[in-house]
Design a protein around this motif. Structure first.
Motif, mmCIF file in Angstrom:
data_model
loop_
_atom_site.group_PDB
_atom_site.id
_atom_site.type_symbol
_atom_site.label_atom_id
_atom_site.label_comp_id
_atom_site.label_asym_id
_atom_site.label_seq_id
_atom_site.Cartn_x
_atom_site.Cartn_y
_atom_site.Cartn_z
ATOM 1 N N GLN A 1 31.455 30.262 29.930
ATOM 2 C CA GLN A 1 32.631 29.448 30.200
ATOM 3 C C GLN A 1 33.182 29.785 31.579
ATOM 4 O O GLN A 1 33.088 30.929 32.046
ATOM 5 C CB GLN A 1 33.713 29.704 29.149
ATOM 6 N N ASN A 2 33.747 28.754 32.248
ATOM 7 C CA ASN A 2 34.404 28.952 33.526
ATOM 8 C C ASN A 2 35.863 29.312 33.261
ATOM 9 O O ASN A 2 36.594 28.525 32.658
ATOM 10 C CB ASN A 2 34.333 27.688 34.383
ATOM 11 N N THR A 3 36.272 30.487 33.692
ATOM 12 C CA THR A 3 37.646 30.930 33.422
ATOM 13 C C THR A 3 38.424 31.094 34.711
ATOM 14 O O THR A 3 37.845 31.273 35.781
ATOM 15 C CB THR A 3 37.634 32.270 32.665
ATOM 16 N N TYR A 4 39.761 31.031 34.606
ATOM 17 C CA TYR A 4 40.611 31.207 35.777
ATOM 18 C C TYR A 4 41.850 32.002 35.398
ATOM 19 O O TYR A 4 42.274 32.023 34.230
ATOM 20 C CB TYR A 4 41.017 29.864 36.382
ATOM 21 N N THR A 5 42.449 32.659 36.399
ATOM 22 C CA THR A 5 43.718 33.372 36.230
ATOM 23 C C THR A 5 44.566 33.119 37.463
ATOM 24 O O THR A 5 44.075 33.211 38.593
ATOM 25 C CB THR A 5 43.491 34.885 36.073
ATOM 26 N N MET A 6 45.846 32.799 37.267
ATOM 27 C CA MET A 6 46.776 32.593 38.370
ATOM 28 C C MET A 6 47.891 33.635 38.294
ATOM 29 O O MET A 6 48.449 33.877 37.212
ATOM 30 C CB MET A 6 47.400 31.195 38.325
ATOM 31 N N THR A 7 48.202 34.238 39.437
ATOM 32 C CA THR A 7 49.299 35.212 39.518
ATOM 33 C C THR A 7 50.131 34.920 40.746
ATOM 34 O O THR A 7 49.669 34.246 41.677
ATOM 35 C CB THR A 7 48.757 36.648 39.600
ATOM 36 N N ASP A 8 51.363 35.466 40.754
ATOM 37 C CA ASP A 8 52.161 35.340 41.965
ATOM 38 C C ASP A 8 51.779 36.455 42.927
ATOM 39 O O ASP A 8 50.854 37.232 42.660
ATOM 40 C CB ASP A 8 53.646 35.351 41.636
ATOM 41 N N LYS A 9 52.482 36.550 44.069
ATOM 42 C CA LYS A 9 52.104 37.519 45.091
ATOM 43 C C LYS A 9 52.251 38.957 44.625
ATOM 44 O O LYS A 9 51.629 39.871 45.178
ATOM 45 C CB LYS A 9 52.926 37.288 46.358
ATOM 46 N N ASP A 10 53.049 39.162 43.567
ATOM 47 C CA ASP A 10 53.255 40.518 43.053
ATOM 48 C C ASP A 10 52.316 40.844 41.905
ATOM 49 O O ASP A 10 52.415 41.930 41.304
ATOM 50 C CB ASP A 10 54.703 40.678 42.583
ATOM 51 N N GLY A 11 51.405 39.890 41.583
ATOM 52 C CA GLY A 11 50.455 40.141 40.514
ATOM 53 C C GLY A 11 50.925 39.726 39.150
ATOM 54 O O GLY A 11 50.232 39.969 38.152
ATOM 55 N N ASN A 12 52.081 39.107 39.061
ATOM 56 C CA ASN A 12 52.584 38.659 37.767
ATOM 57 C C ASN A 12 51.821 37.417 37.313
ATOM 58 O O ASN A 12 51.583 36.490 38.094
ATOM 59 C CB ASN A 12 54.076 38.341 37.852
#
Length: 641
Positions: free
Chosen positions: A486-497
């Motif tokens: 599966q193609n997975t993704y993760t999004m975070t802000d500049k602080d890693g949240n």
């Protein structure tokens, strides 16, 4: 005394025939194709009288044309060469005029368009400045269309000339075949018919270069280009045209009853016909394809720049011009050979405008792979796309998509590929709202891995739409693995949240009110940094867009858009100048050959006038002999009374 009378009579008859031939020469001094004639006069058989041989007069044995076959072959060859050079110069000069009259509008309109873009960068929120950009881009579209239409007109005219020339060749060869039939009936004795035959062969060499095979009774068989028989005795073998790719007329040679047809190579026929096809294939169409390469580079650069920014409403910029792989920009990129046994059709997609050459290619299916050969004879194997069984990739900026709905390819099937053909005419502006110009910029960069992410759309009304920097990490998996990944993704802000995560299919990730396209070359875990903050007065993307003319976008990073157009102008001008020099040289060779033929076969009035006086005196003298013979007879009879 009877012998004296017969001798005088023979002299009168011979002199009369000589004067008739001489008078005919004088009368035809201005007749095109006429060959000077001479009467071959011989002495009559001697008579044995009173123990000795005595002459019995004279007679005209034959009337012949003064004809040097070697000199005439030289004239025919020089006629063909001059006709080729003259037509080549005329066509190259016509093309040069197209670019001289309307071609200047392209660089001028290009400069005006990017000047307007730079003005928009100074005041990015001013609608008047934005409207000026659209007006200038519309004028640029019109400039490309005008030149492209001029080239299309040249192509249409050239193809019509090919057809007209072939028709005239067939008319001449039909007459030559009829003349051969007449000469066989009269044993080749009709000198005027022989002159007309030679005149037709000379005219035929204007259109194609021919080799003449001389046979009995003045019959001449004619071969075109040393390979194709056009006239065989009293039989004509007809030349024809048939469509090759959508813009060409190939020669079709019909043998016997027309059941067996052989396609001829235009480079072998000589004369005007060869000049027309050489001009079309080696000058006109390459210029059109190079102009298309420039149009594709321009459209791709501006569309890419638009996609890298936000318009006045904060949306991702949409294409300024038609997409480079849209139907209007893709017309005529491929052509299927009429001799293919399979039913596969080809679609050509542009992958990288910087790698395009503007060339023409021949694609062949060898039973296992697609082999592609460029105009210089270099052959390579197309690379199969592991993610698309119907796609095959070239190293020169394009790929092909095979359409096997009509049947699979068969070994030996061929296609002509012209990736940049007709693109200049297909260039069309797609935006009419000045607010849609993407002057504002946003930041994006690949922070890890081997891929690229492109912002496709944003919805700033979405409650989760992020502000500031967003980090996107993806892990693409091989869909062919067992079991499929599966193609997975993760999004975070500049602080890693954490902002969002999940699974995506295809090549697009949609979350938090925006969509990102992951490019096909992303094969491993990659991460990207995006900042979608927007300000109405931002001009970062307009500045980048205005710098496009200074970037070497074409020929593998070696040429700017202006360099590409200048290359077209230079090549067309050089061709016209070279053909003019060649024409001057061919004229000199032709004049020498013509003078040689004239010196032998032409009528010299001074010489003919002298002959006329000489034969007149001979006639009078022979008549006097007859008078003397009569007076002698009368004296003899009077003495016996």
């Amino acid at each position: 005394m009877a012998d004296l009378m017969n001798i005088g009579r023979s002299g009168v008859m011979a002199a009369q025939k000589q004067m008739q031939v001489t008078s005919n020469n004088i009368a035809n001094v201005g007749t095109e194709g006429y060959s000077r004639q001479v009467a071959e006069q011989r002495t009559s058989q001697s008579l044995f009288i009173a123990g000795s041989f005595a002459g019995s007069g004279t007679y005209v044995a034959d009337v012949k044309r003064i004809y040097n076959s070697y000199a005439m072959r030289e004239l025919h060859l020089s006629t063909s060469q001059l006709s080729y050079a003259n037509m080549s110069w005329r066509k190259a000069d016509e093309l040069n005029q197209v670019f001289s009259v309307s071609g200047d509008a392209i660089p001028e309109s290009t400069n005006n368009a990017f000047k307007a873009i730079n003005n928009m960068a100074d005041i990015p929120n001013d609608l008047s400045a934005r409207d000026n950009v659209l007006v200038a881009l519309g004028q640029l579209e019109g400039a490309f269309d005008t030149v492209a239409e001029g080239l299309t007109s040249q192509l249409r005219q050239t193809n019509e000339q090919v057809i007209v020339t072939v028709d005239r060749v067939n008319a001449i060869t039909k007459e030559l075949a009829d003349i051969n039939g007449q000469l066989m009936k009269v044993g080749g004795e009709d000198l005027q018919l022989l002159d007309y035959q030679n005149q037709l062969i000379t005219e035929l060499n204007d259109y194609v270069q021919v080799n003449v095979i001389e046979q009995d009774f003045g019959v001449k068989s004619v071969m075109m280009g040393g390979a194709a028989m056009l006239v065989s005795g009293p039989n004509q073998l007809e030349l024809g045209t048939t469509d090759g790719d959508p813009v060409r007329h190939e020669l079709r040679y019909t043998v016997d009853t027309g059941q067996n047809k052989i396609t001829l190579d235009g480079r072998d026929v000589g004369g005007q016909l060869q000049a027309l096809m050489d001009y079309r294939d080696n000058v006109l169409l390459p210029a059109e394809r190079d102009l298309g390469k420039m149009a594709l580079g321009l459209a791709d650069a501006l569309n890419t720049a638009q996609a890298n920014g936000f318009d006045l409403d904060g949306n991702v910029g949409q294409n300024l011009f038609a997409d480079i792989n849209s139907p209007e920009m893709s017309i005529g990129r491929s052509s299927t050979s009429g001799s293919n046994a399979g039913g596969t059709e080809m679609n050509v997609l542009i992958d990288d405008t910087s790698a395009l050459t503007g060339g023409k290619y021949t694609l062949v299916w060898d039973g296992a792979n697609y082999q592609i050969t460029d105009e210089y004879g270099k052959t390579s194997t197309l690379t199969a796309d592991p993610d698309n069984a119907n796609r095959f990739v070239s190293a020169e900026g394009f790929s092909i998509i095979q359409d096997t709905s009509g049947g699979a390819p068969v070994a030996g099937d061929k296609w002509a590929l012209m990736p940049t053909a007709n693109a200049a005419k297909g260039l069309s502006l797609k935006i009419d709202n000045p607010s849609a110009l993407a002057a504002a910029g946003y930041t994006k960069e690949t922070t890890a891995g081997d891929g690229e992410a492109t912002l496709v759309s944003v919805d700033r009304t979405n409650a989760s739409f992020p502000s500031g920097e967003v980090n996107l990490s993806i892990t693409p998996n091989d869909p062919t693995s067992a079991p499929p990944g599966q193609n997975t993704y993760t999004m975070t802000d500049k602080d890693g949240n954490a902002l969002a995560n999940g699974v995506y299919t295809g090549d697009t990730i949609s979350a938090l009110g925006f969509s990102v396209k992951i490019e096909d070359n992303t094969t491993a875990t990659s991460s990207f940094k995006l900042n979608m903050d927007f300000a109405v007065g931002d001009n970062a993307n307009a500045v980048a867009m205005g710098n496009i003319p200074n970037i070497k976008l074409q020929d593998g990073g070696k040429s700017t858009l202006a360099d590409t157009f200048q290359g077209i102008i230079t090549e067309v001008g050089s061709q016209a100048a070279a053909q003019e020099v060649a024409m001057t040289s061919a004229q000199s060779v032709f004049a020498q050959a013509q003078n040689r033929v004239e010196s032998e076969s032409g009528v010299n009035l001074d010489e003919e006038a002298a002959n006329l006086m000489r034969f007149q005196q001979a006639y009078q003298a022979s008549a006097r002999v007859m008078t003397v013979a009569k007076e002698t007879f009368d004296t003899l009879f009077s003495s016996l009374r």
